[in-house]
Design an enzyme around this catalytic site. Structure first.
Site, mmCIF file in Angstrom:
data_model
loop_
_atom_site.group_PDB
_atom_site.id
_atom_site.type_symbol
_atom_site.label_atom_id
_atom_site.label_comp_id
_atom_site.label_asym_id
_atom_site.label_seq_id
_atom_site.Cartn_x
_atom_site.Cartn_y
_atom_site.Cartn_z
ATOM 1 N N GLY A 164 0.897 -12.915 1.218
ATOM 2 C CA GLY A 164 1.814 -14.050 1.281
ATOM 3 C C GLY A 164 1.139 -15.421 1.322
ATOM 4 O O GLY A 164 1.806 -16.441 1.461
ATOM 5 N N SER A 188 -0.776 -11.261 -2.453
ATOM 6 C CA SER A 188 -0.589 -12.423 -3.332
ATOM 7 C C SER A 188 -0.820 -12.157 -4.815
ATOM 8 O O SER A 188 -1.232 -13.069 -5.549
ATOM 9 C CB SER A 188 -1.486 -13.587 -2.884
ATOM 10 O OG SER A 188 -1.072 -14.055 -1.621
ATOM 11 N N HIS A 227 1.170 -0.442 6.847
ATOM 12 C CA HIS A 227 1.224 -1.832 6.374
ATOM 13 C C HIS A 227 0.886 -2.786 7.528
ATOM 14 O O HIS A 227 1.303 -2.562 8.664
ATOM 15 C CB HIS A 227 2.617 -2.153 5.802
ATOM 16 C CG HIS A 227 2.614 -3.392 4.969
ATOM 17 N ND1 HIS A 227 2.597 -4.651 5.533
ATOM 18 C CD2 HIS A 227 2.581 -3.571 3.627
ATOM 19 C CE1 HIS A 227 2.569 -5.549 4.550
ATOM 20 N NE2 HIS A 227 2.554 -4.925 3.388
ATOM 21 N N GLU A 255 -5.259 -4.110 1.353
ATOM 22 C CA GLU A 255 -4.508 -5.359 1.477
ATOM 23 C C GLU A 255 -5.129 -6.218 2.573
ATOM 24 O O GLU A 255 -4.814 -6.036 3.758
ATOM 25 C CB GLU A 255 -3.047 -5.080 1.863
ATOM 26 C CG GLU A 255 -2.264 -4.282 0.868
ATOM 27 C CD GLU A 255 -0.760 -4.585 0.954
ATOM 28 O OE1 GLU A 255 -0.184 -4.938 -0.082
ATOM 29 O OE2 GLU A 255 -0.178 -4.505 2.046
ATOM 30 N N ASN A 300 6.822 -3.717 -3.335
ATOM 31 C CA ASN A 300 7.222 -3.665 -1.923
ATOM 32 C C ASN A 300 8.213 -4.803 -1.688
ATOM 33 O O ASN A 300 7.823 -5.966 -1.629
ATOM 34 C CB ASN A 300 5.981 -3.816 -1.030
ATOM 35 C CG ASN A 300 6.349 -3.871 0.442
ATOM 36 O OD1 ASN A 300 7.515 -3.693 0.814
ATOM 37 N ND2 ASN A 300 5.362 -4.106 1.292
ATOM 38 N N TRP A 301 9.459 -4.428 -1.539
ATOM 39 C CA TRP A 301 10.506 -5.452 -1.380
ATOM 40 C C TRP A 301 10.654 -5.965 0.050
ATOM 41 O O TRP A 301 11.499 -6.808 0.322
ATOM 42 C CB TRP A 301 11.839 -4.906 -1.895
ATOM 43 C CG TRP A 301 12.031 -5.174 -3.355
ATOM 44 C CD1 TRP A 301 11.054 -5.295 -4.299
ATOM 45 C CD2 TRP A 301 13.268 -5.366 -4.048
ATOM 46 N NE1 TRP A 301 11.593 -5.539 -5.528
ATOM 47 C CE2 TRP A 301 12.959 -5.591 -5.396
ATOM 48 C CE3 TRP A 301 14.607 -5.349 -3.655
ATOM 49 C CZ2 TRP A 301 13.937 -5.811 -6.367
ATOM 50 C CZ3 TRP A 301 15.581 -5.561 -4.613
ATOM 51 C CH2 TRP A 301 15.248 -5.798 -5.948
ATOM 52 N N LYS A 302 9.853 -5.367 0.968
ATOM 53 C CA LYS A 302 9.894 -5.814 2.375
ATOM 54 C C LYS A 302 11.341 -5.888 2.867
ATOM 55 O O LYS A 302 12.157 -5.072 2.454
ATOM 56 C CB LYS A 302 9.141 -7.138 2.518
ATOM 57 C CG LYS A 302 7.748 -7.062 1.894
ATOM 58 C CD LYS A 302 6.827 -8.143 2.335
ATOM 59 C CE LYS A 302 5.463 -7.898 1.704
ATOM 60 N NZ LYS A 302 4.420 -8.700 2.277
ATOM 61 N N GLY A 353 4.170 -7.675 -3.387
ATOM 62 C CA GLY A 353 5.270 -8.075 -2.508
ATOM 63 C C GLY A 353 6.181 -9.066 -3.208
ATOM 64 O O GLY A 353 6.933 -8.716 -4.123
ATOM 65 N N GLY A 354 6.088 -10.329 -2.796
ATOM 66 C CA GLY A 354 6.972 -11.389 -3.279
ATOM 67 C C GLY A 354 7.274 -11.355 -4.776
ATOM 68 O O GLY A 354 8.442 -11.367 -5.181
HETATM 69 P P1 13P Z 1 2.612 -10.468 -1.285
HETATM 70 O O1 13P Z 1 2.418 -9.952 -2.694
HETATM 71 O O2 13P Z 1 3.940 -11.144 -1.099
HETATM 72 O O3 13P Z 1 1.444 -11.244 -0.801
HETATM 73 O O4 13P Z 1 2.710 -9.165 -0.338
HETATM 74 C C1 13P Z 1 1.749 -8.191 -0.432
HETATM 75 C C2 13P Z 1 2.169 -7.038 0.377
HETATM 76 O O5 13P Z 1 2.255 -7.097 1.587
HETATM 77 C C3 13P Z 1 2.513 -5.808 -0.353
HETATM 78 O O6 13P Z 1 2.616 -4.721 0.504
#
Ligand code: 13P
Length: 251
Positions: A175, A212, A100, A169, A11-13, A233-234
């Site tokens: 994060g 995370s 989300h 999640e 997920n590149w947000k 995510g990150g």
């Molecule tokens: P992080 O891996 O950056 O905590 O984000 C998780 C997320 O929201 C994936 O959808």
């Protein structure tokens, strides 16, 4: 032994620009060359602006693409600034993330999410349906109640269950660098799985964990027996880290 952890969703947000497609090269090579990676489902969910370039780039690979949200309603219409499931599907995009917590925090409620899930499944998109409790809800020991409510409201009248993946999640984990205790995660994912089978008519539910996930904690997370993969995510924006996470799940 085949690896049970098959889904690795990036997920590149709200990150990425046109040149970011080049960072996919390493992952494409890894997926092609590494025997253990061949059967994995690697899915990139970039922002809307990058879906088409990602699809072009990934065309000759079996790495898939997903959107991070969609509007409901499967026809063209006036809502300015919206993109519906049919438009996403028309790009040959196969997945969409819905529910989300970063969208819930901006006002998306269970009813809206439910309409989106119905619309997405009708457009033949596979849905990555996110659920999770906030830290306050966790403190008040409301986790199971919240998950049950999110699942039953979000999946109301949804027909094609085999196209739904559940991503657990916990909001407090996203994060923050903090992940749930293994025993808690085992219990919660077991609770989700049983609820889906016993109450929501799922035959073989697929459950991902998100929050995370990184190159260090993956060795703990990979031991959770109920999981089928991860929503990352990150760490997914850095191809080396993303590949490292995947490799560390190999037996
Ligand atoms: P992080 O891996 O950056 O905590 O984000 C998780 C997320 O929201 C994936 O959808």
């Amino acid at each position: 032994m085949t690896n049970k952890l098959r889904y690795f969703v990036a997920n590149w947000k709200m990150y990425g620009h046109l040149n970011s497609v080049n960072s996919l090269n390493k992952v494409i090579k890894f997926k092609k060359k590494n025997k253990k990676a061949k059967n994995l489902k690697i899915i990139y969910c970039p922002p809307f602006t990058l879906i088409h370039p990602f699809i072009q780039k990934l065309k000759k690979t079996n790495i898939k693409t997903g959107a991070q949200n969609c509007s409901f309603g499967s026809t063209y219409g006036p809502p300015t600034g919206s993109i519906n499931s049919m438009m996403i599907k028309s790009l040959k995009c196969e997945y969409v993330i819905l529910g989300h917590s970063e969208k819930r925090a901006k006002g998306e409620n269970d009813n809206i999410i439910n309409k989106k899930i119905i619309s997405a499944t009708e457009s033949k998109l596979k849905v990555i349906f996110c659920i999770g409790e906030t830290s306050k809800q966790k403190r008040k020991k409301l986790t199971k109640k919240i998950l049950l409510s999110q699942l039953s409201k979000g999946l109301k009248k949804v027909k094609n269950k085999k196209n739904i993946l559940i991503a657990y999640e916990p909001v407090w984990s996203i994060g923050s660098g903090i992940i749930p205790k293994s025993q808690d995660l085992e219990n919660t994912t077991n609770f989700i799985k049983l609820f889906l089978i016993n109450n929501m008519k799922f035959k073989n539910p697929k459950i991902l964990y998100g929050g995370s996930v990184n190159t260090k904690n993956i060795s703990l997370l990979k031991k959770i027996t109920n999981l089928d993969g991860f929503l990352i995510g990150g760490a997914s924006q850095n191809s080396n880290k993303f590949i490292d996470i995947i490799k560390k799940t190999f037996n």
